[in-house]
Design a protein around this motif. Structure first.
Motif, PDB file in Angstrom:
ATOM      1  N   GLY A  90      26.079 -37.921   6.364  1.00 29.16           N
ATOM      2  CA  GLY A  90      26.011 -36.469   6.229  1.00 29.16           C
ATOM      3  C   GLY A  90      26.338 -35.742   7.523  1.00 29.16           C
ATOM      4  O   GLY A  90      26.613 -36.358   8.563  1.00 29.16           O
ATOM      5  N   ASP A  91      26.283 -34.429   7.460  1.00 29.34           N
ATOM      6  CA  ASP A  91      26.732 -33.614   8.580  1.00 29.34           C
ATOM      7  C   ASP A  91      25.657 -33.441   9.670  1.00 29.34           C
ATOM      8  O   ASP A  91      25.970 -33.190  10.830  1.00 29.34           O
ATOM      9  N   THR A  92      24.376 -33.615   9.294  1.00 22.49           N
ATOM     10  CA  THR A  92      23.291 -33.291  10.222  1.00 22.49           C
ATOM     11  C   THR A  92      23.443 -33.988  11.568  1.00 22.49           C
ATOM     12  O   THR A  92      23.197 -33.408  12.610  1.00 22.49           O
ATOM     13  N   ASN A 101      19.412 -41.607   0.085  1.00 23.07           N
ATOM     14  CA  ASN A 101      18.974 -40.701   1.152  1.00 23.07           C
ATOM     15  C   ASN A 101      19.361 -41.221   2.535  1.00 23.07           C
ATOM     16  O   ASN A 101      19.745 -40.460   3.418  1.00 23.07           O
ATOM     17  N   TYR A 102      19.249 -42.551   2.686  1.00 19.22           N
ATOM     18  CA  TYR A 102      19.599 -43.133   3.985  1.00 19.22           C
ATOM     19  C   TYR A 102      21.102 -43.009   4.228  1.00 19.22           C
ATOM     20  O   TYR A 102      21.543 -42.701   5.334  1.00 19.22           O
ATOM     21  N   PHE A 158      19.693 -54.661   7.089  1.00 21.11           N
ATOM     22  CA  PHE A 158      20.108 -53.262   7.220  1.00 21.11           C
ATOM     23  C   PHE A 158      20.832 -52.782   5.967  1.00 21.11           C
ATOM     24  O   PHE A 158      20.535 -51.718   5.423  1.00 21.11           O
ATOM     25  N   LYS A 159      21.741 -53.622   5.505  1.00 16.26           N
ATOM     26  CA  LYS A 159      22.518 -53.214   4.317  1.00 16.26           C
ATOM     27  C   LYS A 159      21.610 -53.071   3.105  1.00 16.26           C
ATOM     28  O   LYS A 159      21.717 -52.105   2.350  1.00 16.26           O
ATOM     29  N   ASP A 160      20.712 -54.048   2.911  1.00 13.62           N
ATOM     30  CA  ASP A 160      19.810 -53.983   1.760  1.00 13.62           C
ATOM     31  C   ASP A 160      18.936 -52.735   1.814  1.00 13.62           C
ATOM     32  O   ASP A 160      18.699 -52.082   0.805  1.00 13.62           O
ATOM     33  N   ALA A 161      18.455 -52.428   3.018  1.00 14.66           N
ATOM     34  CA  ALA A 161      17.535 -51.294   3.146  1.00 14.66           C
ATOM     35  C   ALA A 161      18.273 -49.970   3.049  1.00 14.66           C
ATOM     36  O   ALA A 161      17.795 -49.020   2.440  1.00 14.66           O
ATOM     37  N   PRO A 206      12.202 -49.077  12.287  1.00 17.97           N
ATOM     38  CA  PRO A 206      11.096 -48.248  11.794  1.00 17.97           C
ATOM     39  C   PRO A 206      11.587 -47.067  10.950  1.00 17.97           C
ATOM     40  O   PRO A 206      10.959 -46.704   9.972  1.00 17.97           O
ATOM     41  N   ASP A 207      12.726 -46.480  11.325  1.00 19.47           N
ATOM     42  CA  ASP A 207      13.246 -45.364  10.538  1.00 19.47           C
ATOM     43  C   ASP A 207      13.936 -45.824   9.260  1.00 19.47           C
ATOM     44  O   ASP A 207      13.858 -45.157   8.239  1.00 19.47           O
TER      45      ASP A 207
END
Lengths: 495, 171
Positions: free
Chosen positions: A229-231, A222-223, A213-216, A124-125
Motif C-alpha cells: 500500500g501507499d502508507t 491486511n499484511y 514470512f510467506k505463510d504469515a 513481532p509485527d
C-alpha cells in the motif's frame, strides 16, 4: 523520577523513570499547518563528537580495529570496509584465499544481523501481528507462536553465524583478522569442516524463515496491503553495490544507482563517490542528508526529479538484476513477482532481508567448499608508499563508505565515513512524515501515531549509534507536535 | 559439590570516554577480588547487549553486570544498584536493534536454556559519553578508586551467603 533507597550493603538502590535519561533520544518533531495537518516532520538524533579527530595521526592499519568500535551493532561491516580502505591506502589487493576468507566472514556477519533483525523486530509485527497486544509483539511472542523448537533454531543459527565470525575474525564482536593485503590467520581443515556443516544448516534455516514470512504475510490481505500500500511507500532512487552481472554483492563491485522506475541512472567506482553524492546540511539536524549530486537537493520530497535515494536490503534487491546463487534467485523472483519491481514499500525490507539471508548462506557454502579456502597464502607484501584508499561494502543496513588519506608514513590524516543510516536520513524523514500524515487530521492526533511512526522507521532499522558515531542504547522516542508558531501542542514519549 | 559459577561482566565502549568505565571496573575487580572457595569466576567484557548477552550469560549460576549510566541526578562516579525494571535507562542493557536484558533472560528460559538465577546490576554515574577519547572525565577518574572499593565490598558481602538467596524473576 528517581527513587532511591538504601540497601544493607550501603549502596543506593535506584529505580529510574526512563524519561529522565534524555540523552540518546530519537526525537521526532512534527509541525502542523494552519489547518492542523502535517506540514513537516523531522527525525533527529544526538551528536557524538570527535571520531575523525580520534583517528587522526594513528597508523592507518589500526583503523580496521578501531572503527568497529564506533558501534557494537555492525562491527563486522566496519572491519571489512576499513580493511578494504587500508588495502587501498597501501595500493595492494588481498590474495585470492584472503579475499575468500573475508567474504566468508562477511556473509556470516550478514546472516547474524539479519536473523537478529527479522526475529526480534520484524517478526513481532508480521508473525505475531501488527494488531496483537503490545506485550506480545516481541520475540517472546514470536517464540510462543512458532514454538520452542523453532525458537531454539533461531538462537542456534544466530550463534552459528557469530561462531564463524569468531573462527575467522579472531573475535566475534571486534574482529582483528583483516590486515592490509589480506588476513592474519589461515583457516584450518578442522574449522573448515565445522563451518561447512554450519553453512548447510543456515541454508535450511533461511528456507524456513522465508516460508514462515510467506505463510504469515501472503495469507493475510491486511499484511500484504501494509507492504504494497501507499502508507509506507516512497518513490525514491536506490543505491547499492553490484557485481559485473549486476547481481547483489556485499563485499565488492561497482556502485549502481537505479531511479524510481528501476532504470539504471549511474554505475560508478567507489573512488568516484564524491562526484555522485552530495551532502545537504539542515540547521535542525546533526545528521547530514546525502543526495544524488547530479539530481540536486530539492528538499524532503520523493519522485523522479528528487535527489533522494535509499539504501539497505530492499535497495540492494531493487538495484540488482538478480542474485548470484540459485535458491536466493528463486526467492528474489518470487518477491518481485508478488510485489512488482522496483518495490517502493519500505516494509518489503523485511522480505528482502530473508532473500539476502539465503544468498549469504549459499555463498558461504560455496566459499567453504572452495579448495583455496584453507590456503596459507593469505597476505600480500606491502611495498607501496601509503596515500589514499576507499573501502565500500554493503553493511546489513545499506552501503557503507570508508575513505582514508594518510601521509607518506601511513599516519591517518583524513577519515570520512558515510554509514547506511546517514544515506537513509532523507528517506527516513519522508517515511515519518507520511506516517504522521496518515494519523494526524485537522489537529486530531490518532492514538496509533507512535506505532505507525515506529513501523515506518523500524523497516530501515536506523543505527543512531553509527550515524552519529555514538553507541546505541535503547532509543526512547519522543514525538513533539507543534503548530505554525512553533508552540508545542502535544508530546508523546515511548520508552 | 560443583563450584558456583559466576560471571562478572563489564559493559562499555573503550574509546568513548566515560562509557569505558564498566570495562575498566571489571579489570580492576579481576585484580583485586579474591575468589572464595566454592566459586568459579569469569571476568568478561562486552560492548553490546541484546542477543549477545544470551550467548554470554547462558550456563552461569550467577552474574554481576557493571555498566555506566547518565541520570544527571547523581554525582559522577556514584555507584548504584539497578533493579531490572530500570534497565531501559542504562546505556547498554537495552538495544533498539534486538532485545533487552530482561527479554534475553526470559527468552533463554522459554527455550529451556540454563540462565543465571542470580543477577545483580551495578551502574556508575558518568558524565562524558558523547565524545570519542580514551580518557575518563576528571570527576569519574577521581571517583574511580572509591567505586572499585565499594563494588568489591558489595560483591564480597554477597559471597558470604547472599548469592543463592537473591533469586530474581524475569516475568
Amino acid at each position: 523520577m528517581t527513587h532511591t533507597v538504601k540497601t544493607k550493603d550501603g549502596l543506593k538502590r535506584v529505580s529510574i523513570d526512563p524519561i529522565t535519561r534524555l540523552e540518546g533520544h530519537g526525537k521526532i518533531e512534527i509541525f502542523l499547518n494552519e489547518e492542523g495537518n502535517v506540514a513537516n516532520a523531522y527525525f533527529q538524533v544526538p551528536e557524538l563528537r570527535g571520531f575523525e579527530k580520534f583517528c587522526e595521526d594513528r597508523p592507518v592499519e589500526e583503523l580496521p580495529r578501531i572503527t568497529p568500535r564506533i558501534c557494537g551493532v555492525c562491527p563486522g561491516a566496519h572491519h571489512m570496509a576499513s580493511a578494504k580502505a587500508v588495502d587501498g591506502v597501501f595500493g595492494v589487493s588481498p590474495t585470492p584465499a584472503a579475499k575468500k576468507l573475508r567474504e566468508l566472514y562477511y556473509v556470516n556477519h550478514m546472516i547474524h544481523s539479519h536473523i537478529a533483525h527479522f526475529y526480534a523486530l520484524a517478526a513481532p509485527d508480521f508473525v505475531v501481528g501488527p494488531d496483537a497486544p503490545k506485550a506480545e509483539r516481541n520475540i517472546l511472542g514470536v517464540v510462543a507462536k512458532v514454538g520452542v523448537e523453532a525458537g531454539t533454531e533461531v538462537i542456534k543459527h544466530r550463534a552459528y553465524a557469530q561462531k564463524v565470525q569468531e573462527i575467522i575474525g579472531g573475535k566475534a564482536t571486534h574482529s582483528v583478522a583483516a590486515l592490509p593485503g589480506g588476513m592474519s590467520k589461515a583457516l584450518s581443515e578442522e574449522d573448515r569442516v565445522k563451518i561447512e556443516e554450519m553453512m548447510l544448516s543456515q541454508i535450511e534455516f533461511a528456507a524456513f524463515s522465508l516460508k514462515l514470512f510467506k505463510d504469515a504475510v501472503l495469507s493475510n490481505e491486511n499484511y500484504v496491503e501494509l507492504i504494497t500500500g501507499d502508507t509506507y511507500a516512497h518513490n525514491t532512487h536506490y543505491m547499492a553495490l553490484v557485481d559485473e552481472n549486476n547481481r547483489v554483492n556485499f563485499y565488492e563491485g561497482m556502485i549502481r544507482v537505479v531511479d524510481t522506475k528501476g532504470e539504471e541512472l549511474y554505475r560508478f567506482k567507489p573512488e568516484e563517490y564524491l562526484e555522485y553524492i552530495g551532502e545537504h546540511v539542515e540547521s535542525w539536524s546533526y545528521l547530514k542528508f546525502p543526495y544524488l549530486k547530479k539530481k540536486g537537493w530539492h528538499g524532503l520530497v520523493d519522485g523522479q526529479d528528487s535527489g533522494i535515494y535509499a539504501v539497505g536490503p530492499l535497495a540492494r534487491l531493487n538495484v540488482a538484476d538478480g542474485m548470484a546463487t540459485p535458491k536466493a534467485q528463486e526467492a528474489y523472483e518470487e518477491m518481485f513477482e508478488t510485489l512488482g519491481k522496483p518495490v517502493h514499500g519500505r516494509l518489503a525490507n523485511h522480505w528482502a532481508r530473508l532473500v539476502e539471508m539465503m544468498y549469504a548462506a549459499e555463498l558461504g557454502l560455496e566459499l567453504i567448499r572452495d579448495p583455496e579456502i584453507t590456503s596459507t597464502e593469505i597476505r600480500q607484501k606491502l611495498t607501496n608508499v601509503p596515500s589514499e584508499g576507499f573501502g565500500v561494502v554493503e553493511a546489513p543496513r545499506g552501503i557503507l563508505f570508508h575513505h582514508y588519506q594518510t601521509d607518506e608514513r601511513g599516519m591517518a590524516k583524513k577519515v570520512n565515513i558515510i554509514v547506511a543510516t546517514t544515506h537513509n536520513n532523507a528517506p527516513i524523514c519522508l517515511s515519518i512524515k507520511k506516517a504522521a500524515q496518515g494519523v494526524i487530521k485537522n489537529g486530531e492526533v490518532n492514538d496509533g501515531l507512535l506505532n505507525m511512526v515506529e513501523m515506518a522507521f523500524r523497516a530501515y532499522d536506523p543505527c543512531l549509534g553509527c550515524a552519529t558515531h555514538s553507541m546505541p542504547g535503547e532509543m526512547p522516542l519522543e514525538v513533539t507536535i507543534k503548530d505554525t508558531q512553533g508552540r508545542v501542542l502535544d508530546s508523546i514519549r515511548r520508552h | 559439590m560443583k563450584d558456583y559459577s559466576l560471571c562478572i561482566l563489564g559493559l562499555g565502549n573503550e574509546i568513548l570516554k566515560d562509557d569505558a568505565v564498566g570495562i575498566l571496573l571489571v579489570r580492576e575487580l579481576e585484580k583485586e577480588l579474591e575468589v572464595p572457595e566454592g566459586f568459579k569466576i569469569d571476568f568478561l567484557e562486552a560492548s553490546l547487549a541484546g542477543f549477545n548477552l544470551l550467548d554470554i550469560l547462558v550456563g552461569y549460576d550467577g552474574v554481576f553486570i557493571i555498566d555506566s549510566i547518565v541520570t544527571g541526578k547523581e554525582a559522577p562516579g556514584t555507584v548504584m544498584e539497578l533493579d531490572l525494571d530500570s534497565l531501559k535507562s542504562t546505556l547498554r542493557l537495552t538495544s533498539v536493534h534486538d532485545i533487552n536484558l530482561a527479554t534475553a533472560l526470559k527468552l533463554g528460559e522459554d527455550l529451556g536454556m540454563k540462565m543465571p538465577s542470580f543477577i545483580k546490576i551495578y551502574v556508575l554515574e558518568v558524565l562524558e559519553i558523547f565524545e570519542f577519547g580514551e580518557e575518563l572525565s576528571e570527576p569519574v577518574k577521581e571517583a574511580f578508586p572509591l567505586a572499585v572499593v565499594r563494588l568489591k565490598a558489595a560483591i564480597e558481602g554477597l559471597f558470604s551467603g547472599g548469592l543463592v538467596d537473591a533469586r530474581v524473576s524475569f516475568d
